[in-house]
Design an enzyme around this catalytic site. Structure first.
Site, PDB file in Angstrom:
ATOM      1  N   LYS A 102       0.606  -1.135   0.087  1.00 18.86           N
ATOM      2  CA  LYS A 102       0.049   0.149   0.062  1.00 18.86           C
ATOM      3  C   LYS A 102       1.025   1.369   0.047  1.00 18.86           C
ATOM      4  CE  LYS A 102      -3.911  -2.178   0.182  1.00 18.86           C
ATOM      5  NZ  LYS A 102      -5.097  -2.057  -0.663  1.00 18.86           N
ATOM      6  N   SER A 141      -8.850 -11.709   3.253  1.00 24.28           N
ATOM      7  CA  SER A 141      -8.240 -10.334   2.961  1.00 24.28           C
ATOM      8  C   SER A 141      -9.346  -9.269   2.893  1.00 24.28           C
ATOM      9  CB  SER A 141      -7.413 -10.327   1.812  1.00 24.28           C
ATOM     10  OG  SER A 141      -6.581  -9.073   1.553  1.00 24.28           O
ATOM     11  N   HIS A 185      -6.775 -13.084  -7.582  1.00 22.14           N
ATOM     12  CA  HIS A 185      -7.618 -12.117  -6.617  1.00 22.14           C
ATOM     13  C   HIS A 185      -8.989 -12.152  -7.256  1.00 22.14           C
ATOM     14  CE1 HIS A 185      -8.792  -8.126  -5.311  1.00 22.14           C
ATOM     15  NE2 HIS A 185      -7.674  -8.074  -4.352  1.00 22.14           N
ATOM     16  N   ARG A 186     -10.160 -11.459  -6.776  1.00 19.66           N
ATOM     17  CA  ARG A 186     -11.529 -11.691  -7.214  1.00 19.66           C
ATOM     18  C   ARG A 186     -11.892 -10.189  -7.606  1.00 19.66           C
ATOM     19  NH1 ARG A 186     -14.982 -13.448  -2.191  1.00 19.66           N
ATOM     20  NH2 ARG A 186     -14.233 -11.943  -0.679  1.00 19.66           N
TER      21      ARG A 186
END
Ligand code: CAP
Ligand code: MG
Length: 412
Positions: free
Chosen positions: A151, A338, A267-268
């Site tokens: 991040k 997550s 990842h979705r």
């Protein structure tokens, strides 16, 4: 012209010769009519009887409504309706999750589950590594994996990204990853980023710590496999793909490329467009099964109620189970928890998930008052406490990094 009935409730059907789907249906029609409309639209029918449909075609290829329980309709589609070649997920989806969502007569319809016959399962190779393989790479047999998402999502240079990864690894994290919106922007070209991160990972290895970082290769269909191969040649130890935006076929192409020898993190992003509404769309359970068939090694499943993203606890549980169950016929897949995770939610989350998960925090690491390394330490300490069955507040008495995290964000 004959019209045919798609109702087969109470009849014997060969479950190993059909793809069986469960839909949640909301409609003003009698539910039998709605169920028939779905079976017809997705197989041999349309809104009216047609002169070109004969008994033989209908019997062989027509979808069969085999159960109605409350608002759940079960439809069996003959395996012959599906493509013979491996690689047929796009066509599978056009049947089991196709036009039905737009039918005017249905207020809502949600694909809740799908079961495939062994003839179709066999066409898919599943994960190359899976949860067990990832654990082997990281030499971490029992404890949850602990990771971070670099991040901010975007804006860091390759050098700053690599130093984030090094700090996170020094604090004990086993995993890190690119965020879903970072691929190959001018401020952080993928080649430079991958090479810089590889140096960080090598340095950590020399210092005795194993860690992998997933490089996001989500891009156009004709480029994605080459980009993943390139990333691997630049030192990537794991690759990442956004399954909804790139497609299941992209996951499969990556997993089946013989040159790619690293695990695939899936990842979705965008899934909320069809998973969030409990009465319309597609649940994570079928998505999870498809990703596992296609060869994802790790998949985001949500936080079982702990984090920032919407999602039903049951839905997350179903997805977790579908990642890990041993009867699926393919290697297992690492469930990734997550989205708004921080040390204070870990005990509760792990109680719900068990230890065979990858726990991930972006803000929960980078937002630590002491910086990334201490943020990583706080996360690891919270996981250690949960693993040992020690209360986080108690554990924090001897672990200042955890204490600082609990002081900042509290315990949920
Ligand atoms: C988490 C994350 C992930 C979400 C996606 C984010 O960051 O990187 O994309 O976990 O959630 O950007 O939000 P934080 P889901 O740890 O900073 O929240 O898989 O549920 O869609
Ligand atoms: Mg993200």
């Amino acid at each position: 012209m004959r019209t045919y009935s798609y109702m087969h409730i109470g009849e014997e059907i060969d479950r190993d010769a059909h793809v069986i789907c469960k839909y949640r249906v909301t409609t003003d029609l009698p539910i039998e009519k709605a169920a028939e409309a779905i079976a017809a639209e997705q197989s041999t029918g349309t809104w009216t009887g047609i002169s070109t449909l004969d008994e033989d075609v209908f019997t062989r290829y027509g979808g069969k409504v085999i159960g109605i329980k409350g608002d759940i309709v079960t439809i069996a589609f003959p395996e012959e309706d599906f493509c013979i070649e491996n690689g047929g997920i796009p066509q599978i989806l056009s049947i089991i999750a196709g036009n039905l969502f737009g039918l005017e007569a249905l207020h809502g319809v949600r694909l809740e589950d799908v079961e495939f016959p062994s003839s179709i399962m066999r066409k898919y190779k599943g994960p190359n590594f899976g949860a067990d393989g990832l654990r082997k790479i990281l030499d971490r047999p029992d404890k949850p994996l602990v990771g971070t998402i670099v991040k901010p999502k975007i804006g860091l240079s390759p050098k700053d990204t690599a130093s984030y990864v090094y700090e996170a690894g020094s604090g004990g994290l086993t995993n890190s990853k690119d965020d879903e919106t970072l691929v190959d922007q001018r401020f952080c070209p993928i080649e430079d980023r991958t090479k810089a991160i590889a140096e960080s990972l090598d340095k950590l290895k020399e210092e005795g710590h194993r860690m992998v970082h997933a490089i996001n290769v989500s891009t156009n269909g004709e480029r994605i496999v080459q980009l993943a191969e390139d990333a691997q040649s630049w030192g990537a130890k794991q690759i990442m793909v956004d399954v909804i935006t790139c497609g299941f076929a992209a996951v499969q192409a990556l997993a089946e490329d013989p040159k790619i020898k690293v695990p695939i993190h899936v990842h979705r992003t965008m899934h909320g467009a069809f998973t969030k509404d409990p009465l319309h769309g597609i649940a994570m359970l079928p998505i999870t099964k498809l990703v596992r068939m296609c060869g994802g090694d790790a998949l985001h499943i949500g936080t079982l109620g702990a984090g920032k993203m919407a999602g039903s606890v049951k839905g997350d549980h179903d997805s977790l189970e579908a990642c890990l169950n041993r009867s699926f016929g393919h290697k297992n897949m690492m469930p990734v928890c997550s989205g708004g995770v921080y040390p204070g939610v870990i005990a509760g989350m792990v109680r719900a998930s068990g230890f065979n998960v990858q726990i991930q925090a972006g803000g929960g690491v980078a937002g630590h008052p002491g910086g990334v390394r201490k943020g990583a330490m706080g996360m690891c300490q919270a996981v250690d406490a949960a693993f040992k069955g020690i209360d986080a507040e108690e554990y924090a008495k001897d672990h200042p990094e955890l204490k600082a995290a609990l002081d900042k964000w509290g315990i949920k």
